[in-house]
Design a protein around this motif. Sequence first.
Motif, PDB file in Angstrom:
ATOM      1  N   GLN A  94      -1.084  -0.671  -5.120  1.00 54.19           N
ATOM      2  CA  GLN A  94      -1.920  -1.031  -6.255  1.00 54.19           C
ATOM      3  C   GLN A  94      -3.351  -1.258  -5.768  1.00 54.19           C
ATOM      4  OE1 GLN A  94      -0.369  -0.843  -9.340  1.00 54.19           O
ATOM      5  NE2 GLN A  94       1.200  -0.085  -7.925  1.00 54.19           N
ATOM      6  N   GLY A  95      -4.004  -0.163  -5.398  1.00 52.56           N
ATOM      7  CA  GLY A  95      -5.347  -0.240  -4.829  1.00 52.56           C
ATOM      8  C   GLY A  95      -5.319   0.136  -3.366  1.00 52.56           C
ATOM      9  N   PRO A  96      -6.467   0.116  -2.693  1.00 54.62           N
ATOM     10  CA  PRO A  96      -6.515   0.472  -1.271  1.00 54.62           C
ATOM     11  C   PRO A  96      -5.686  -0.494  -0.442  1.00 54.62           C
ATOM     12  CG  PRO A  96      -8.599  -0.494  -1.979  1.00 54.62           C
ATOM     13  CD  PRO A  96      -7.791  -0.253  -3.226  1.00 54.62           C
ATOM     14  N   THR A  97      -4.960   0.040   0.530  1.00 54.31           N
ATOM     15  CA  THR A  97      -4.122  -0.808   1.373  1.00 54.31           C
ATOM     16  C   THR A  97      -4.941  -1.563   2.412  1.00 54.31           C
ATOM     17  OG1 THR A  97      -2.218   0.658   1.085  1.00 54.31           O
ATOM     18  CG2 THR A  97      -2.191  -0.793   2.995  1.00 54.31           C
ATOM     19  N   CYS A  98      -5.921  -0.894   2.997  1.00 51.36           N
ATOM     20  CA  CYS A  98      -6.695  -1.492   4.083  1.00 51.36           C
ATOM     21  C   CYS A  98      -7.802  -2.403   3.551  1.00 51.36           C
ATOM     22  CB  CYS A  98      -7.303  -0.399   4.952  1.00 51.36           C
ATOM     23  SG  CYS A  98      -8.197  -1.028   6.396  1.00 51.36           S
ATOM     24  N   HIS A  99      -8.095  -3.469   4.293  1.00 51.76           N
ATOM     25  CA  HIS A  99      -9.182  -4.370   3.896  1.00 51.76           C
ATOM     26  C   HIS A  99     -10.548  -3.696   4.006  1.00 51.76           C
ATOM     27  CE1 HIS A  99      -9.326  -4.762   8.289  1.00 51.76           C
ATOM     28  NE2 HIS A  99     -10.531  -5.273   8.156  1.00 51.76           N
ATOM     29  N   LEU A 100     -10.596  -2.548   4.689  1.00 51.84           N
ATOM     30  CA  LEU A 100     -11.847  -1.793   4.791  1.00 51.84           C
ATOM     31  C   LEU A 100     -12.070  -0.889   3.579  1.00 51.84           C
ATOM     32  CD1 LEU A 100     -11.754  -0.788   8.571  1.00 51.84           C
ATOM     33  CD2 LEU A 100     -12.991  -2.682   7.509  1.00 51.84           C
ATOM     34  N   GLY A 101     -11.105  -0.865   2.670  1.00 54.05           N
ATOM     35  CA  GLY A 101     -11.255  -0.093   1.444  1.00 54.05           C
ATOM     36  C   GLY A 101     -10.635   1.287   1.474  1.00 54.05           C
ATOM     37  N   THR A 102      -9.990   1.649   2.569  1.00 55.58           N
ATOM     38  CA  THR A 102      -9.342   2.957   2.654  1.00 55.58           C
ATOM     39  C   THR A 102      -7.902   2.854   2.153  1.00 55.58           C
ATOM     40  OG1 THR A 102      -8.748   2.521   4.954  1.00 55.58           O
ATOM     41  CG2 THR A 102     -10.762   3.778   4.552  1.00 55.58           C
ATOM     42  N   SER A 103      -7.349   4.005   1.785  1.00 54.02           N
ATOM     43  CA  SER A 103      -5.987   3.996   1.251  1.00 54.02           C
ATOM     44  C   SER A 103      -4.973   3.622   2.307  1.00 54.02           C
ATOM     45  CB  SER A 103      -5.655   5.375   0.663  1.00 54.02           C
ATOM     46  OG  SER A 103      -5.720   6.379   1.665  1.00 54.02           O
ATOM     47  N   SER A 104      -5.277   3.887   3.573  1.00 54.03           N
ATOM     48  CA  SER A 104      -4.375   3.583   4.671  1.00 54.03           C
ATOM     49  C   SER A 104      -5.102   2.768   5.729  1.00 54.03           C
ATOM     50  CB  SER A 104      -3.852   4.880   5.299  1.00 54.03           C
ATOM     51  OG  SER A 104      -3.239   4.642   6.552  1.00 54.03           O
ATOM     52  N   CYS A 105      -4.376   1.916   6.426  1.00 61.19           N
ATOM     53  CA  CYS A 105      -4.966   1.165   7.537  1.00 61.19           C
ATOM     54  C   CYS A 105      -5.284   2.076   8.720  1.00 61.19           C
ATOM     55  CB  CYS A 105      -4.025   0.042   7.975  1.00 61.19           C
ATOM     56  SG  CYS A 105      -3.901  -1.306   6.777  1.00 61.19           S
ATOM     57  N   PHE A 106      -4.797   3.315   8.676  1.00 54.74           N
ATOM     58  CA  PHE A 106      -5.087   4.288   9.719  1.00 54.74           C
ATOM     59  C   PHE A 106      -6.217   5.230   9.314  1.00 54.74           C
ATOM     60  CE2 PHE A 106      -0.665   3.008  10.126  1.00 54.74           C
ATOM     61  CZ  PHE A 106      -0.612   2.617  11.456  1.00 54.74           C
ATOM     62  N   GLY A 107      -6.872   4.938   8.184  1.00 54.13           N
ATOM     63  CA  GLY A 107      -7.965   5.779   7.704  1.00 54.13           C
ATOM     64  C   GLY A 107      -7.483   6.832   6.735  1.00 54.13           C
ATOM     65  N   ASP A 108      -8.394   7.370   5.948  1.00 55.52           N
ATOM     66  CA  ASP A 108      -8.015   8.364   4.945  1.00 55.52           C
ATOM     67  C   ASP A 108      -7.604   9.697   5.547  1.00 55.52           C
ATOM     68  OD1 ASP A 108      -8.344   6.744   2.702  1.00 55.52           O
ATOM     69  OD2 ASP A 108     -10.491   7.162   2.595  1.00 55.52           O
ATOM     70  N   ALA A 109      -7.974   9.931   6.821  1.00 56.93           N
ATOM     71  CA  ALA A 109      -7.698  11.236   7.430  1.00 56.93           C
ATOM     72  C   ALA A 109      -6.209  11.469   7.663  1.00 56.93           C
ATOM     73  CB  ALA A 109      -8.453  11.359   8.754  1.00 56.93           C
ATOM     74  N   VAL A 110      -5.380  10.414   7.563  1.00 51.73           N
ATOM     75  CA  VAL A 110      -3.954  10.599   7.838  1.00 51.73           C
ATOM     76  C   VAL A 110      -3.192  11.072   6.603  1.00 51.73           C
ATOM     77  CG1 VAL A 110      -3.967   8.837   9.624  1.00 51.73           C
ATOM     78  CG2 VAL A 110      -3.364   8.199   7.293  1.00 51.73           C
ATOM     79  N   ARG A 111      -3.871  11.195   5.482  1.00 52.85           N
ATOM     80  CA  ARG A 111      -3.203  11.607   4.250  1.00 52.85           C
ATOM     81  C   ARG A 111      -2.678  13.038   4.400  1.00 52.85           C
ATOM     82  NH1 ARG A 111      -6.965  10.960  -0.701  1.00 52.85           N
ATOM     83  NH2 ARG A 111      -6.581   8.788  -0.145  1.00 52.85           N
ATOM     84  N   PRO A 112      -1.376  13.262   4.171  1.00 57.39           N
ATOM     85  CA  PRO A 112      -0.839  14.626   4.265  1.00 57.39           C
ATOM     86  C   PRO A 112      -1.535  15.535   3.256  1.00 57.39           C
ATOM     87  CG  PRO A 112       0.931  13.002   4.161  1.00 57.39           C
ATOM     88  CD  PRO A 112      -0.333  12.286   3.831  1.00 57.39           C
ATOM     89  N   PRO A 113      -1.957  16.733   3.672  1.00 58.12           N
ATOM     90  CA  PRO A 113      -2.691  17.616   2.761  1.00 58.12           C
ATOM     91  C   PRO A 113      -1.970  17.887   1.441  1.00 58.12           C
ATOM     92  CG  PRO A 113      -2.819  18.449   5.003  1.00 58.12           C
ATOM     93  CD  PRO A 113      -1.848  17.307   5.026  1.00 58.12           C
ATOM     94  N   LEU A 114      -0.678  18.152   1.505  1.00 61.83           N
ATOM     95  CA  LEU A 114       0.065  18.440   0.282  1.00 61.83           C
ATOM     96  C   LEU A 114       0.327  17.180  -0.537  1.00 61.83           C
ATOM     97  CD1 LEU A 114       2.648  21.131   1.448  1.00 61.83           C
ATOM     98  CD2 LEU A 114       0.510  21.458   0.204  1.00 61.83           C
ATOM     99  N   GLY A 115       0.107  16.015   0.079  1.00 61.30           N
ATOM    100  CA  GLY A 115       0.304  14.770  -0.648  1.00 61.30           C
ATOM    101  C   GLY A 115      -0.635  14.610  -1.821  1.00 61.30           C
ATOM    102  N   PHE A 116      -1.771  15.304  -1.802  1.00 63.67           N
ATOM    103  CA  PHE A 116      -2.715  15.195  -2.912  1.00 63.67           C
ATOM    104  C   PHE A 116      -2.119  15.719  -4.211  1.00 63.67           C
ATOM    105  CE2 PHE A 116      -6.062  17.001  -5.632  1.00 63.67           C
ATOM    106  CZ  PHE A 116      -6.713  15.820  -5.957  1.00 63.67           C
ATOM    107  N   LEU A 117      -1.167  16.650  -4.109  1.00 62.28           N
ATOM    108  CA  LEU A 117      -0.535  17.153  -5.328  1.00 62.28           C
ATOM    109  C   LEU A 117       0.161  16.024  -6.082  1.00 62.28           C
ATOM    110  CD1 LEU A 117       0.960  20.567  -4.139  1.00 62.28           C
ATOM    111  CD2 LEU A 117      -1.054  20.187  -5.591  1.00 62.28           C
TER     112      LEU A 117
END
Length: 205
Positions: A94-117
Amino acid sequence: MNNAMTDLSRLDWQKSDGLLPAVVQHWLTGEVLMLGYMNAEALAETQAIGKVTFYSRSKQRLWMKGESSGHTLDVKSVRVDCDGDTLLVLADPQGPTCHLGTSSCFGDAVRPPLGFLAELDALVEQRRQVLPAGSYTTRLFKDGTRRIAQKVGEEGVETALAAVAQGDDELLGEAADLIFHLTVLLRARGMGLADVTRVLLERHA
């Protein structure tokens, strides 16, 4: 919460002095959101309230993710690995997971490409429910299923023509338009990309 954990007795709490690592993964996109630690009490609380709750090693207490920010992790399922010493939590953030405002604590770059679908599918469904003014998707839903189906047909033809008569960029652009409009059509009929994936999996099996 869909509790996929089949046997709590398999959990080896003693291996790590009563704490087990808990990997949290987005239930739709597959994105790894964060890593935390749970003791037996934190796991019980997670199951009871349906929101990811860890044991904070620094605060020495239970800590519900998002208790301050409001960016909670709604639990969809909890699984145990083969050795019984690691938890996998599938959650709806329910919102960004990381306190830095990114969706992941590992940064947005870890998002699987097909996950955007999956994100696109969820966004289209949100548009269907809210129908925000000025949105092209809203206009499509208001025009009705017949018009959306017509757009899918048009985009299908344009995609086929691009495949035989145009370059790669044009083909990709038309394919993107086709997938978007197909997603809208499915949502207009009360279905989504997950339902299509289920059919594909059944055929594959």
